[in-house]
Design an enzyme around this catalytic site. Structure first.
Site, PDB file in Angstrom:
ATOM      1  N   ASN A 157       0.867  -1.182   0.000  1.00 28.13           N
ATOM      2  CA  ASN A 157       0.000   0.000   0.000  1.00 28.13           C
ATOM      3  C   ASN A 157       0.908   1.237   0.000  1.00 28.13           C
ATOM      4  O   ASN A 157       1.443   1.628   1.025  1.00 28.13           O
ATOM      5  CB  ASN A 157      -0.883  -0.033   1.256  1.00 28.13           C
ATOM      6  CG  ASN A 157      -1.850   1.131   1.311  1.00 28.13           C
ATOM      7  OD1 ASN A 157      -1.804   2.036   0.476  1.00 28.13           O
ATOM      8  ND2 ASN A 157      -2.730   1.118   2.308  1.00 28.13           N
ATOM      9  N   LYS A 199       3.219   0.727   3.140  1.00 30.26           N
ATOM     10  CA  LYS A 199       2.878  -0.311   4.114  1.00 30.26           C
ATOM     11  C   LYS A 199       2.974  -1.651   3.402  1.00 30.26           C
ATOM     12  O   LYS A 199       2.629  -1.744   2.216  1.00 30.26           O
ATOM     13  CB  LYS A 199       1.443  -0.141   4.613  1.00 30.26           C
ATOM     14  CG  LYS A 199       1.248   1.093   5.465  1.00 30.26           C
ATOM     15  CD  LYS A 199      -0.169   1.103   6.031  1.00 30.26           C
ATOM     16  CE  LYS A 199      -0.494   2.435   6.630  1.00 30.26           C
ATOM     17  NZ  LYS A 199      -1.851   2.874   6.443  1.00 30.26           N
ATOM     18  N   ARG A 205      -2.658  -2.048  -3.437  1.00 33.04           N
ATOM     19  CA  ARG A 205      -3.851  -1.233  -3.242  1.00 33.04           C
ATOM     20  C   ARG A 205      -3.761  -0.061  -4.208  1.00 33.04           C
ATOM     21  O   ARG A 205      -2.766   0.663  -4.210  1.00 33.04           O
ATOM     22  CB  ARG A 205      -3.906  -0.718  -1.813  1.00 33.04           C
ATOM     23  CG  ARG A 205      -5.071   0.202  -1.624  1.00 33.04           C
ATOM     24  CD  ARG A 205      -5.026   0.921  -0.320  1.00 33.04           C
ATOM     25  NE  ARG A 205      -6.156   1.811  -0.239  1.00 33.04           N
ATOM     26  CZ  ARG A 205      -6.151   2.951   0.423  1.00 33.04           C
ATOM     27  NH1 ARG A 205      -5.080   3.324   1.081  1.00 33.04           N
ATOM     28  NH2 ARG A 205      -7.219   3.715   0.436  1.00 33.04           N
ATOM     29  N   HIS A 247     -13.012   3.301  -0.147  1.00 36.10           N
ATOM     30  CA  HIS A 247     -13.045   2.298   0.937  1.00 36.10           C
ATOM     31  C   HIS A 247     -13.715   0.997   0.481  1.00 36.10           C
ATOM     32  O   HIS A 247     -14.206   0.224   1.296  1.00 36.10           O
ATOM     33  CB  HIS A 247     -13.861   2.801   2.164  1.00 36.10           C
ATOM     34  CG  HIS A 247     -13.196   3.828   2.999  1.00 36.10           C
ATOM     35  ND1 HIS A 247     -13.922   4.765   3.720  1.00 36.10           N
ATOM     36  CD2 HIS A 247     -11.901   4.087   3.253  1.00 36.10           C
ATOM     37  CE1 HIS A 247     -13.088   5.542   4.373  1.00 36.10           C
ATOM     38  NE2 HIS A 247     -11.859   5.163   4.102  1.00 36.10           N
ATOM     39  N   HIS A 281     -17.863   2.407   7.662  1.00 39.21           N
ATOM     40  CA  HIS A 281     -16.414   2.422   7.889  1.00 39.21           C
ATOM     41  C   HIS A 281     -16.070   3.755   8.548  1.00 39.21           C
ATOM     42  O   HIS A 281     -16.096   4.810   7.891  1.00 39.21           O
ATOM     43  CB  HIS A 281     -15.661   2.253   6.557  1.00 39.21           C
ATOM     44  CG  HIS A 281     -14.177   2.274   6.727  1.00 39.21           C
ATOM     45  ND1 HIS A 281     -13.375   1.161   6.569  1.00 39.21           N
ATOM     46  CD2 HIS A 281     -13.328   3.270   7.072  1.00 39.21           C
ATOM     47  CE1 HIS A 281     -12.115   1.476   6.807  1.00 39.21           C
ATOM     48  NE2 HIS A 281     -12.065   2.761   7.120  1.00 39.21           N
ATOM     49  N   ASN A 305     -10.208   7.505  10.247  1.00 40.75           N
ATOM     50  CA  ASN A 305      -9.906   8.917   9.997  1.00 40.75           C
ATOM     51  C   ASN A 305     -10.771   9.419   8.858  1.00 40.75           C
ATOM     52  O   ASN A 305     -11.362  10.479   8.918  1.00 40.75           O
ATOM     53  CB  ASN A 305      -8.429   9.086   9.669  1.00 40.75           C
ATOM     54  CG  ASN A 305      -7.613   9.177  10.928  1.00 40.75           C
ATOM     55  OD1 ASN A 305      -7.994   9.877  11.868  1.00 40.75           O
ATOM     56  ND2 ASN A 305      -6.511   8.465  10.968  1.00 40.75           N
ATOM     57  N   ARG A 310     -12.159  16.278   7.289  1.00 40.16           N
ATOM     58  CA  ARG A 310     -12.952  16.620   6.095  1.00 40.16           C
ATOM     59  C   ARG A 310     -14.383  16.951   6.482  1.00 40.16           C
ATOM     60  O   ARG A 310     -14.951  16.314   7.378  1.00 40.16           O
ATOM     61  CB  ARG A 310     -12.974  15.451   5.102  1.00 40.16           C
ATOM     62  CG  ARG A 310     -11.633  15.109   4.548  1.00 40.16           C
ATOM     63  CD  ARG A 310     -11.735  13.970   3.542  1.00 40.16           C
ATOM     64  NE  ARG A 310     -10.475  13.267   3.454  1.00 40.16           N
ATOM     65  CZ  ARG A 310     -10.354  11.942   3.374  1.00 40.16           C
ATOM     66  NH1 ARG A 310     -11.426  11.168   3.346  1.00 40.16           N
ATOM     67  NH2 ARG A 310      -9.167  11.403   3.315  1.00 40.16           N
ATOM     68  N   ARG A 327     -10.552   9.763  20.073  1.00 45.93           N
ATOM     69  CA  ARG A 327     -10.202   9.486  21.484  1.00 45.93           C
ATOM     70  C   ARG A 327      -9.996  10.782  22.253  1.00 45.93           C
ATOM     71  O   ARG A 327     -10.493  10.939  23.376  1.00 45.93           O
ATOM     72  CB  ARG A 327      -8.941   8.632  21.569  1.00 45.93           C
ATOM     73  CG  ARG A 327      -9.200   7.173  21.317  1.00 45.93           C
ATOM     74  CD  ARG A 327      -7.918   6.445  21.090  1.00 45.93           C
ATOM     75  NE  ARG A 327      -7.266   6.947  19.875  1.00 45.93           N
ATOM     76  CZ  ARG A 327      -6.334   6.289  19.206  1.00 45.93           C
ATOM     77  NH1 ARG A 327      -5.914   5.137  19.637  1.00 45.93           N
ATOM     78  NH2 ARG A 327      -5.799   6.780  18.099  1.00 45.93           N
ATOM     79  N   GLY A 383     -15.419   2.769  14.569  1.00 45.68           N
ATOM     80  CA  GLY A 383     -16.513   1.786  14.545  1.00 45.68           C
ATOM     81  C   GLY A 383     -16.188   0.514  15.308  1.00 45.68           C
ATOM     82  O   GLY A 383     -17.060  -0.093  15.938  1.00 45.68           O
ATOM     83  N   GLU A 424      -8.399  -5.079   5.061  1.00 39.43           N
ATOM     84  CA  GLU A 424      -8.240  -4.816   3.630  1.00 39.43           C
ATOM     85  C   GLU A 424      -7.052  -5.593   3.064  1.00 39.43           C
ATOM     86  O   GLU A 424      -7.095  -6.057   1.935  1.00 39.43           O
ATOM     87  CB  GLU A 424      -8.040  -3.306   3.404  1.00 39.43           C
ATOM     88  CG  GLU A 424      -9.334  -2.536   3.623  1.00 39.43           C
ATOM     89  CD  GLU A 424      -9.112  -1.086   3.996  1.00 39.43           C
ATOM     90  OE1 GLU A 424      -8.704  -0.844   5.146  1.00 39.43           O
ATOM     91  OE2 GLU A 424      -9.325  -0.218   3.154  1.00 39.43           O
TER      92      GLU A 424
HETATM   93  P1  ADP Z   1      -7.421   5.137   9.197  1.00 38.78           P
HETATM   94  O1  ADP Z   1      -8.691   5.640   8.565  1.00 38.78           O
HETATM   95  O2  ADP Z   1      -6.293   6.131   9.108  1.00 38.78           O
HETATM   96  O3  ADP Z   1      -7.064   3.732   8.843  1.00 38.78           O
HETATM   97  P2  ADP Z   1      -8.330   4.079  11.738  1.00 38.78           P
HETATM   98  O4  ADP Z   1      -9.314   3.176  11.087  1.00 38.78           O
HETATM   99  O5  ADP Z   1      -7.230   3.482  12.505  1.00 38.78           O
HETATM  100  O6  ADP Z   1      -7.727   5.154  10.749  1.00 38.78           O
HETATM  101  O7  ADP Z   1      -9.176   5.047  12.717  1.00 38.78           O
HETATM  102  C1  ADP Z   1      -8.597   6.118  13.383  1.00 38.78           C
HETATM  103  C2  ADP Z   1      -9.652   6.720  14.289  1.00 38.78           C
HETATM  104  O8  ADP Z   1     -10.079   5.718  15.216  1.00 38.78           O
HETATM  105  C3  ADP Z   1      -9.137   7.902  15.104  1.00 38.78           C
HETATM  106  O9  ADP Z   1     -10.105   8.946  15.116  1.00 38.78           O
HETATM  107  C4  ADP Z   1      -9.026   7.299  16.485  1.00 38.78           C
HETATM  108  O10 ADP Z   1      -9.231   8.247  17.501  1.00 38.78           O
HETATM  109  C5  ADP Z   1     -10.183   6.321  16.468  1.00 38.78           C
HETATM  110  N1  ADP Z   1     -10.099   5.355  17.577  1.00 38.78           N
HETATM  111  C6  ADP Z   1      -9.193   4.385  17.805  1.00 38.78           C
HETATM  112  N2  ADP Z   1      -9.448   3.764  18.978  1.00 38.78           N
HETATM  113  C7  ADP Z   1     -10.552   4.363  19.493  1.00 38.78           C
HETATM  114  C8  ADP Z   1     -11.320   4.213  20.703  1.00 38.78           C
HETATM  115  N3  ADP Z   1     -11.022   3.287  21.594  1.00 38.78           N
HETATM  116  N4  ADP Z   1     -12.387   5.032  20.881  1.00 38.78           N
HETATM  117  C9  ADP Z   1     -12.705   5.969  19.964  1.00 38.78           C
HETATM  118  N5  ADP Z   1     -12.031   6.174  18.841  1.00 38.78           N
HETATM  119  C10 ADP Z   1     -10.970   5.389  18.607  1.00 38.78           C
END
Ligand code: ADP
Length: 408
Positions: free
Chosen positions: A7, A14, A90, A179, A207, A210, A240, A283, A331, A384
């Site tokens: 990726n 990655k 990817r 996605h 999904h 971020n 966004r 978080r 999620g 993925e």
């Molecule tokens: P990406 O889209 O870059 O792959 P991720 O799927 O890892 O990112 O998601 C990142 C998001 O998930 C961030 O907003 C992070 O704060 C949130 N996140 C991770 N763990 C938790 C948690 N325990 N509670 C709430 N949000 C979380």
């Protein structure tokens, strides 16, 4: 047989090396800060965790370094690159052309290059990764797995905007959706968990990472999704804005904002970060809300409200929704957000079981609805990379490992 998944982003690569068809991860890692003074290489494998700093000029050097470390006499996990029989890349944008993963013949690489106009930040680094792998691993089958491919089944009534048709014909401006590999993976997992055959696999997949997007999946195929021509449309995301009235752009343009300013504002400074003024990380926002920060609480409210609206809209699109699936960092991990998105929908057939919801933690598939809930709600960790490895293995070796292969 070993399959390498790559990726390539603008300044990072990655990778994951899979043993197939067993689907075991042999090694995974990341090269970051490519082109900077000190790039960072990290790898996790049976040989332990490895972290190295070294200047890596470009993607070609990055791929060469990854291969060198995978075959390194001390830290490596394979004795020769010849053990790698396929490489899955990817690729973000497959335009209108690619409805599925494909072997990377030269003409396919040229087409991906042509779609760089639609994804200027993503397709060029993807192509750099492909070219480097073709150079260093010429014996291996190379496969492109597109973020847009799963959404190829969206019908014109959902993918066309209310713009003059000539604008679509001339510039190919339409919804593409992104996605897709994640939505496809979690929808199929939901089908297995809920024991739904393909003809009843009507689910809404959320999904939430971020970047955030939702898809309406009918009979196992995407029929609508919240991201559009670019990943900016739809839900409120980390930085966004998601859906806004496009006239806001004319108004801000008249106030002196340039096209670049607007691009930056909507993509990098909006969403959870822009509303809260504190952070794009959920978080941090939840911690701030706990401390009484009203703007953080407002950002979370807006985030969840937009998801609710899309879920409602996609229930209307599907007519007979069997499941709702949460995935992505937010999620998969946060019971509060999941509950905020779905509470008070009992009359629509959605009943969340609070204890199950709270117990669903990272890395686990879980059903978080009550047994009596007409629509089942699931948490499914996305994967993925595994999806890319499966497609690559299937195309490289002409064998079927996932039920997805039925569609080929
Ligand atoms: P990406 O889209 O870059 O792959 P991720 O799927 O890892 O990112 O998601 C990142 C998001 O998930 C961030 O907003 C992070 O704060 C949130 N996140 C991770 N763990 C938790 C948690 N325990 N509670 C709430 N949000 C979380």
């Amino acid at each position: 047989m070993k399959i390498l998944v790559i990726n390539s982003g603008s300044s990072s690569i990655k990778f994951q090396l899979f043993q197939m068809p067993e689907e075991n991860v042999i090694a995974k890692g990341l090269v970051e800060k490519i082109g900077e003074e000190s790039s960072l290489f990290t790898q996790k494998s049976v040989k332990g965790d490895l972290e190295l700093r070294k200047q890596i000029q470009d993607h070609e050097e990055g791929i060469n370094f990854i291969i060198g470390m995978l075959t390194d006499s001390r830290h490596g996990v394979i004795s020769s690159v010849k053990e790698i029989s396929g490489i899955g890349h990817r690729v973000v944008h497959g335009g209108e052309e690619f409805s599925d993963s494909v072997l990377l013949m030269d003409e396919v690489v040229e087409k991906i290059q042509a779609y760089a106009d639609l994804a200027p930040l993503h397709n060029p680094p993807n192509i750099m990764g492909i070219r480097a792998c073709k150079k260093f691993l010429p014996h291996a089958a190379q496969v492109a797995v597109f973020d847009t491919a799963f959404h190829h089944s969206i019908p014109p009534k959902a993918y066309l905007y209310g713009l003059p048709y000539e604008i679509y014909e001339k510039y190919k401006i339409r919804k593409y959706g992104f996605h897709g590999t994640s939505h496809r993976y979690v929808a199929r997992r939901a089908g297995s968990v809920l024991n739904l055959p393909r003809e009843s696999l009507n689910v809404i997949t959320c999904h939430l990472g971020n970047g955030c997007s939702i898809a309406a999946v009918e009979k196992g195929r995407s029929v609508d999704t919240s991201m559009g021509f670019t990943p900016l449309e739809g839900l409120v995301m980390g930085t966004r804005c998601g859906d806004i009235d496009p006239a806001v752009l004319f108004y801000l343009g008249e106030k002196g904002y340039s096209v670049n300013d607007l691009n930056n504002l909507l993509n990098k400074k909006s969403g959870l970060l822009g509303i809260s003024g504190v952070s794009n990380d959920m978080r941090n926002l939840l911690a701030e809300k706990e401390k009484g920060n009203g703007r953080a609480a407002l950002a979370i409210d807006i985030f969840c409200y937009r998801i609710r609206k899309y879920i409602g809209a996609y229930m209307a699109v599907l007519g007979n929704t069997r499941g709702i699936v949460f995935t992505g960092g937010i999620g998969e991990n946060n019971s509060f957000i999941r509950k905020e998105c779905l509470c008070g929908m009992e009359s629509l057939g959605i009943e969340i079981a609070d204890d199950r919801n709270k117990r669903a933690v990272k890395g686990m598939e879980a059903q978080i609805s009550k047994d009596t809930s007409g629509i089942k709600v699931l948490v499914v960790p996305t994967n993925e990379e595994l999806s890319i490895a499966q497609d690559t293995y299937e195309l490289a070796h002409g064998v079927k490992v996932s039920d997805h292969a039925d569609e080929r």
